[in-house]
Design a protein around this motif. Sequence first.
Motif, PDB file in Angstrom:
ATOM      1  N   ALA A  15     -10.701   0.687  17.805  1.00 10.64           N
ATOM      2  CA  ALA A  15     -11.409   0.151  16.634  1.00 10.64           C
ATOM      3  C   ALA A  15     -10.956  -1.283  16.380  1.00 10.64           C
ATOM      4  O   ALA A  15      -9.788  -1.609  16.527  1.00 10.64           O
ATOM      5  N   PRO A  16     -11.897  -2.157  16.012  1.00 16.12           N
ATOM      6  CA  PRO A  16     -11.494  -3.542  15.742  1.00 16.12           C
ATOM      7  C   PRO A  16     -10.572  -3.617  14.533  1.00 16.12           C
ATOM      8  O   PRO A  16     -10.756  -2.907  13.549  1.00 16.12           O
ATOM      9  N   LEU A  17      -9.572  -4.445  14.650  1.00 16.88           N
ATOM     10  CA  LEU A  17      -8.637  -4.628  13.547  1.00 16.88           C
ATOM     11  C   LEU A  17      -9.262  -5.520  12.489  1.00 16.88           C
ATOM     12  O   LEU A  17     -10.003  -6.450  12.820  1.00 16.88           O
ATOM     13  N   PRO A  18      -8.971  -5.277  11.204  1.00 17.66           N
ATOM     14  CA  PRO A  18      -9.491  -6.150  10.164  1.00 17.66           C
ATOM     15  C   PRO A  18      -8.873  -7.536  10.305  1.00 17.66           C
ATOM     16  O   PRO A  18      -7.775  -7.702  10.845  1.00 17.66           O
ATOM     17  N   ALA A  19      -9.603  -8.524   9.829  1.00 13.53           N
ATOM     18  CA  ALA A  19      -9.102  -9.900   9.888  1.00 13.53           C
ATOM     19  C   ALA A  19      -7.780 -10.003   9.138  1.00 13.53           C
ATOM     20  O   ALA A  19      -7.643  -9.493   8.036  1.00 13.53           O
ATOM     21  N   ALA A  20      -6.815 -10.620   9.773  1.00 10.78           N
ATOM     22  CA  ALA A  20      -5.498 -10.764   9.147  1.00 10.78           C
ATOM     23  C   ALA A  20      -5.597 -11.723   7.969  1.00 10.78           C
ATOM     24  O   ALA A  20      -6.293 -12.731   8.030  1.00 10.78           O
ATOM     25  N   ALA A  21      -4.899 -11.380   6.920  1.00  5.30           N
ATOM     26  CA  ALA A  21      -4.886 -12.226   5.734  1.00  5.30           C
ATOM     27  C   ALA A  21      -3.915 -13.377   5.951  1.00  5.30           C
ATOM     28  O   ALA A  21      -2.842 -13.201   6.514  1.00  5.30           O
ATOM     29  N   GLN A  22      -4.324 -14.552   5.517  1.00  2.00           N
ATOM     30  CA  GLN A  22      -3.451 -15.721   5.540  1.00  2.00           C
ATOM     31  C   GLN A  22      -3.103 -16.019   4.092  1.00  2.00           C
ATOM     32  O   GLN A  22      -3.931 -16.510   3.332  1.00  2.00           O
ATOM     33  N   CYS A  23      -1.883 -15.687   3.692  1.00  2.00           N
ATOM     34  CA  CYS A  23      -1.486 -15.888   2.303  1.00  2.00           C
ATOM     35  C   CYS A  23      -1.055 -17.327   2.076  1.00  2.00           C
ATOM     36  O   CYS A  23      -0.469 -17.960   2.958  1.00  2.00           O
ATOM     37  N   LEU A  24      -1.378 -17.831   0.898  1.00  3.67           N
ATOM     38  CA  LEU A  24      -1.151 -19.229   0.559  1.00  3.67           C
ATOM     39  C   LEU A  24       0.220 -19.430  -0.076  1.00  3.67           C
ATOM     40  O   LEU A  24       0.760 -18.521  -0.709  1.00  3.67           O
ATOM     41  N   SER A  25       0.728 -20.640   0.065  1.00  6.48           N
ATOM     42  CA  SER A  25       1.944 -21.005  -0.654  1.00  6.48           C
ATOM     43  C   SER A  25       1.585 -21.149  -2.133  1.00  6.48           C
ATOM     44  O   SER A  25       0.397 -21.197  -2.499  1.00  6.48           O
ATOM     45  N   GLY A  50      -3.299  -2.231 -14.375  1.00  5.62           N
ATOM     46  CA  GLY A  50      -1.910  -1.897 -14.643  1.00  5.62           C
ATOM     47  C   GLY A  50      -1.082  -3.167 -14.714  1.00  5.62           C
ATOM     48  O   GLY A  50      -1.620  -4.273 -14.745  1.00  5.62           O
ATOM     49  N   GLU A  51       0.230  -3.011 -14.703  1.00  4.29           N
ATOM     50  CA  GLU A  51       1.123  -4.167 -14.784  1.00  4.29           C
ATOM     51  C   GLU A  51       1.328  -4.754 -13.385  1.00  4.29           C
ATOM     52  O   GLU A  51       1.796  -4.068 -12.467  1.00  4.29           O
ATOM     53  N   ILE A  52       0.968  -6.025 -13.224  1.00  6.09           N
ATOM     54  CA  ILE A  52       1.130  -6.703 -11.935  1.00  6.09           C
ATOM     55  C   ILE A  52       2.604  -7.046 -11.763  1.00  6.09           C
ATOM     56  O   ILE A  52       3.185  -7.747 -12.582  1.00  6.09           O
ATOM     57  N   VAL A  53       3.208  -6.533 -10.681  1.00  8.51           N
ATOM     58  CA  VAL A  53       4.617  -6.803 -10.432  1.00  8.51           C
ATOM     59  C   VAL A  53       4.806  -7.803  -9.283  1.00  8.51           C
ATOM     60  O   VAL A  53       5.874  -8.396  -9.153  1.00  8.51           O
ATOM     61  N   LYS A  54       3.777  -7.994  -8.466  1.00 10.75           N
ATOM     62  CA  LYS A  54       3.824  -8.978  -7.378  1.00 10.75           C
ATOM     63  C   LYS A  54       2.395  -9.376  -7.056  1.00 10.75           C
ATOM     64  O   LYS A  54       1.494  -8.541  -7.056  1.00 10.75           O
ATOM     65  N   ALA A  55       2.195 -10.667  -6.773  1.00 11.44           N
ATOM     66  CA  ALA A  55       0.851 -11.146  -6.458  1.00 11.44           C
ATOM     67  C   ALA A  55       0.911 -12.244  -5.409  1.00 11.44           C
ATOM     68  O   ALA A  55       1.816 -13.077  -5.430  1.00 11.44           O
ATOM     69  N   GLN A  56      -0.051 -12.205  -4.502  1.00  5.12           N
ATOM     70  CA  GLN A  56      -0.215 -13.260  -3.511  1.00  5.12           C
ATOM     71  C   GLN A  56      -1.696 -13.581  -3.415  1.00  5.12           C
ATOM     72  O   GLN A  56      -2.528 -12.680  -3.334  1.00  5.12           O
ATOM     73  N   LEU A  57      -2.013 -14.878  -3.401  1.00  9.82           N
ATOM     74  CA  LEU A  57      -3.386 -15.302  -3.160  1.00  9.82           C
ATOM     75  C   LEU A  57      -3.514 -15.553  -1.665  1.00  9.82           C
ATOM     76  O   LEU A  57      -2.707 -16.279  -1.078  1.00  9.82           O
ATOM     77  N   CYS A  58      -4.503 -14.923  -1.058  1.00 12.54           N
ATOM     78  CA  CYS A  58      -4.670 -14.996   0.389  1.00 12.54           C
ATOM     79  C   CYS A  58      -6.117 -15.311   0.736  1.00 12.54           C
ATOM     80  O   CYS A  58      -7.005 -15.159  -0.096  1.00 12.54           O
ATOM     81  N   ILE A  59      -6.324 -15.740   1.964  1.00 13.69           N
ATOM     82  CA  ILE A  59      -7.665 -15.873   2.512  1.00 13.69           C
ATOM     83  C   ILE A  59      -7.817 -14.760   3.535  1.00 13.69           C
ATOM     84  O   ILE A  59      -7.029 -14.636   4.465  1.00 13.69           O
ATOM     85  N   GLU A  60      -8.819 -13.924   3.308  1.00 12.43           N
ATOM     86  CA  GLU A  60      -9.045 -12.771   4.170  1.00 12.43           C
ATOM     87  C   GLU A  60     -10.540 -12.661   4.436  1.00 12.43           C
ATOM     88  O   GLU A  60     -11.330 -12.566   3.496  1.00 12.43           O
ATOM     89  N   GLY A  61     -10.917 -12.707   5.686  1.00 17.44           N
ATOM     90  CA  GLY A  61     -12.342 -12.616   6.030  1.00 17.44           C
ATOM     91  C   GLY A  61     -13.159 -13.754   5.450  1.00 17.44           C
ATOM     92  O   GLY A  61     -14.311 -13.571   5.092  1.00 17.44           O
ATOM     93  N   GLY A  62     -12.538 -14.938   5.311  1.00 16.49           N
ATOM     94  CA  GLY A  62     -13.250 -16.101   4.805  1.00 16.49           C
ATOM     95  C   GLY A  62     -13.392 -16.164   3.294  1.00 16.49           C
ATOM     96  O   GLY A  62     -14.107 -17.014   2.777  1.00 16.49           O
ATOM     97  N   ARG A  63     -12.722 -15.280   2.578  1.00 12.72           N
ATOM     98  CA  ARG A  63     -12.800 -15.319   1.112  1.00 12.72           C
ATOM     99  C   ARG A  63     -11.398 -15.220   0.529  1.00 12.72           C
ATOM    100  O   ARG A  63     -10.461 -14.748   1.178  1.00 12.72           O
ATOM    101  N   TYR A  64     -11.273 -15.650  -0.706  1.00 10.24           N
ATOM    102  CA  TYR A  64      -9.991 -15.560  -1.404  1.00 10.24           C
ATOM    103  C   TYR A  64      -9.841 -14.159  -1.978  1.00 10.24           C
ATOM    104  O   TYR A  64     -10.791 -13.601  -2.545  1.00 10.24           O
ATOM    105  N   VAL A  65      -8.645 -13.598  -1.823  1.00  8.47           N
ATOM    106  CA  VAL A  65      -8.327 -12.295  -2.410  1.00  8.47           C
ATOM    107  C   VAL A  65      -6.920 -12.351  -2.980  1.00  8.47           C
ATOM    108  O   VAL A  65      -6.071 -13.103  -2.508  1.00  8.47           O
TER     109      VAL A  65
END
Length: 85
Positions: A15-25, A50-65
């Motif tokens: 099965a094709p692997l999902p696009a790897a996320a590139q997390c931003l600084s 819920g309560e966010i305890v950790k967050a990273q902004l990433c680019i995944e599949g050409g969009r921000y997540v």
Amino acid sequence: MRRIFLGLSLMLVLAPLPAAAQCLSQAEARQAVASGKAASLGSMKRAAGGEIVKAQLCIEGGRYVYRLSVLVNGAVQTKVLNASR
């Protein structure tokens, strides 16, 4: 039964692997939010559920997540929320 298991195992391997996320600084994340390309973390709090305890902004599949670790009912869950504008 063994053939079915082997067939399913082979399908999972091929099965094709999902696009790897590139997390931003932090600086890149601030720039993406300031430019209006990505939503602010504050605007995602309600959707996190819920309560966010950790967050990273990433680019995944050409969009921000946002890849979030969220405390919900005493357990930490991983959630991925669309942050593209």
